[in-house]
Motif scaffolding. Sequence first.
Motif, short mmCIF file in Angstrom:
data_model
loop_
_atom_site.label_atom_id
_atom_site.label_comp_id
_atom_site.label_asym_id
_atom_site.label_seq_id
_atom_site.Cartn_x
_atom_site.Cartn_y
_atom_site.Cartn_z
N ILE A 7 0.86 -1.19 0.00
CA ILE A 7 0.00 0.00 0.00
C ILE A 7 0.89 1.23 0.00
O ILE A 7 2.07 1.16 0.34
N LEU A 8 0.31 2.32 -0.36
CA LEU A 8 1.02 3.59 -0.37
C LEU A 8 0.32 4.50 0.63
O LEU A 8 -0.90 4.68 0.55
N ILE A 9 1.07 5.04 1.58
CA ILE A 9 0.48 5.96 2.54
C ILE A 9 1.29 7.25 2.56
O ILE A 9 2.46 7.27 2.19
N SER A 10 0.64 8.30 3.01
CA SER A 10 1.32 9.59 3.16
C SER A 10 1.36 9.95 4.63
O SER A 10 0.33 9.93 5.30
N ILE A 11 2.55 10.24 5.13
CA ILE A 11 2.71 10.68 6.52
C ILE A 11 3.73 11.81 6.54
O ILE A 11 4.55 11.96 5.62
N SER A 12 3.68 12.57 7.60
CA SER A 12 4.60 13.70 7.72
C SER A 12 6.03 13.21 7.94
O SER A 12 6.26 12.09 8.38
N ASP A 13 6.97 14.07 7.62
CA ASP A 13 8.39 13.74 7.81
C ASP A 13 8.68 13.42 9.27
O ASP A 13 9.41 12.47 9.58
N SER A 14 8.11 14.21 10.17
CA SER A 14 8.40 14.01 11.59
C SER A 14 7.86 12.67 12.08
O SER A 14 8.52 11.97 12.87
N LEU A 15 6.67 12.28 11.61
CA LEU A 15 6.12 10.99 12.00
C LEU A 15 6.97 9.85 11.43
O LEU A 15 7.26 8.87 12.12
N LEU A 16 7.39 10.00 10.20
CA LEU A 16 8.24 8.97 9.58
C LEU A 16 9.56 8.82 10.34
O LEU A 16 10.03 7.71 10.55
N GLU A 17 10.11 9.93 10.79
CA GLU A 17 11.35 9.88 11.57
C GLU A 17 11.12 9.10 12.86
O GLU A 17 11.96 8.29 13.27
N GLU A 18 10.00 9.37 13.52
CA GLU A 18 9.69 8.64 14.76
C GLU A 18 9.51 7.15 14.49
O GLU A 18 10.01 6.31 15.25
N VAL A 19 8.79 6.84 13.43
CA VAL A 19 8.57 5.44 13.07
C VAL A 19 9.91 4.76 12.81
O VAL A 19 10.17 3.66 13.31
N ASP A 20 10.74 5.39 12.01
CA ASP A 20 12.04 4.80 11.68
C ASP A 20 12.90 4.61 12.93
O ASP A 20 13.57 3.58 13.08
N LEU A 21 12.88 5.57 13.83
CA LEU A 21 13.66 5.47 15.06
C LEU A 21 13.15 4.31 15.93
O LEU A 21 13.94 3.50 16.43
N LEU A 22 11.85 4.24 16.10
CA LEU A 22 11.27 3.16 16.90
C LEU A 22 11.51 1.80 16.25
O LEU A 22 11.84 0.82 16.94
N ALA A 23 11.37 1.73 14.95
CA ALA A 23 11.61 0.47 14.24
C ALA A 23 13.06 0.04 14.40
O ALA A 23 13.35 -1.15 14.63
N GLN A 24 13.96 0.98 14.30
CA GLN A 24 15.38 0.68 14.47
C GLN A 24 15.65 0.17 15.89
O GLN A 24 16.37 -0.80 16.07
N ASN A 25 15.02 0.82 16.89
CA ASN A 25 15.20 0.39 18.28
C ASN A 25 14.63 -1.01 18.52
O ASN A 25 15.12 -1.74 19.38
N GLU A 26 13.61 -1.37 17.77
CA GLU A 26 12.98 -2.69 17.90
C GLU A 26 13.64 -3.73 16.98
O GLU A 26 13.23 -4.89 16.99
N ASN A 27 14.59 -3.30 16.20
CA ASN A 27 15.27 -4.18 15.24
C ASN A 27 14.30 -4.81 14.24
O ASN A 27 14.37 -6.01 13.96
N ILE A 28 13.38 -4.00 13.76
CA ILE A 28 12.45 -4.45 12.73
C ILE A 28 12.44 -3.41 11.62
O ILE A 28 12.88 -2.28 11.81
N ASN A 29 11.93 -3.81 10.46
CA ASN A 29 11.87 -2.84 9.37
C ASN A 29 10.60 -1.99 9.47
O ASN A 29 9.71 -2.27 10.28
N ARG A 30 10.53 -0.99 8.67
CA ARG A 30 9.41 -0.04 8.68
C ARG A 30 8.08 -0.75 8.44
O ARG A 30 7.09 -0.49 9.13
N SER A 31 8.04 -1.65 7.49
CA SER A 31 6.80 -2.36 7.18
C SER A 31 6.31 -3.17 8.37
O SER A 31 5.12 -3.17 8.69
N GLU A 32 7.23 -3.89 8.99
CA GLU A 32 6.85 -4.69 10.16
C GLU A 32 6.36 -3.79 11.29
O GLU A 32 5.38 -4.12 11.96
N PHE A 33 7.01 -2.68 11.48
CA PHE A 33 6.59 -1.75 12.53
C PHE A 33 5.15 -1.26 12.26
O PHE A 33 4.31 -1.27 13.15
#
Length: 91
Positions: A7-33
């Motif tokens: 799927i294609l979604i639109s989110i703000s840069d700041s939200l994407l940064e938070e998602v990426d940071l949390l995903a990295q901390n959880e050792n999972i990729n963005r999709s899994e998060f």
Amino acid sequence: MAHQKKILISISDSLLEEVDLLAQNENINRSEFIREAMKLYIKERKKQHRKEAMKKGYEQMGKINLEFADMCFEADCQQQKNYEEKLSECE
């Protein structure tokens, strides 16, 4: 594993940064998060709906229980009155 769709979604840069940071901390990729976040959201919504349904049920049952209690109280009072009348006849 079930068939997956992209799927294609639109989110703000700041939200994407938070998602990426949390995903990295959880050792999972963005999709899994995002999948896990969606599952958690759905689970919480279902829990909230169950809670609301239970609250409504308890409110309805409260009214019914009060009616039963009133009926039983009246029956007990009548039974007590009958008992006292019979007792006074014995004296």
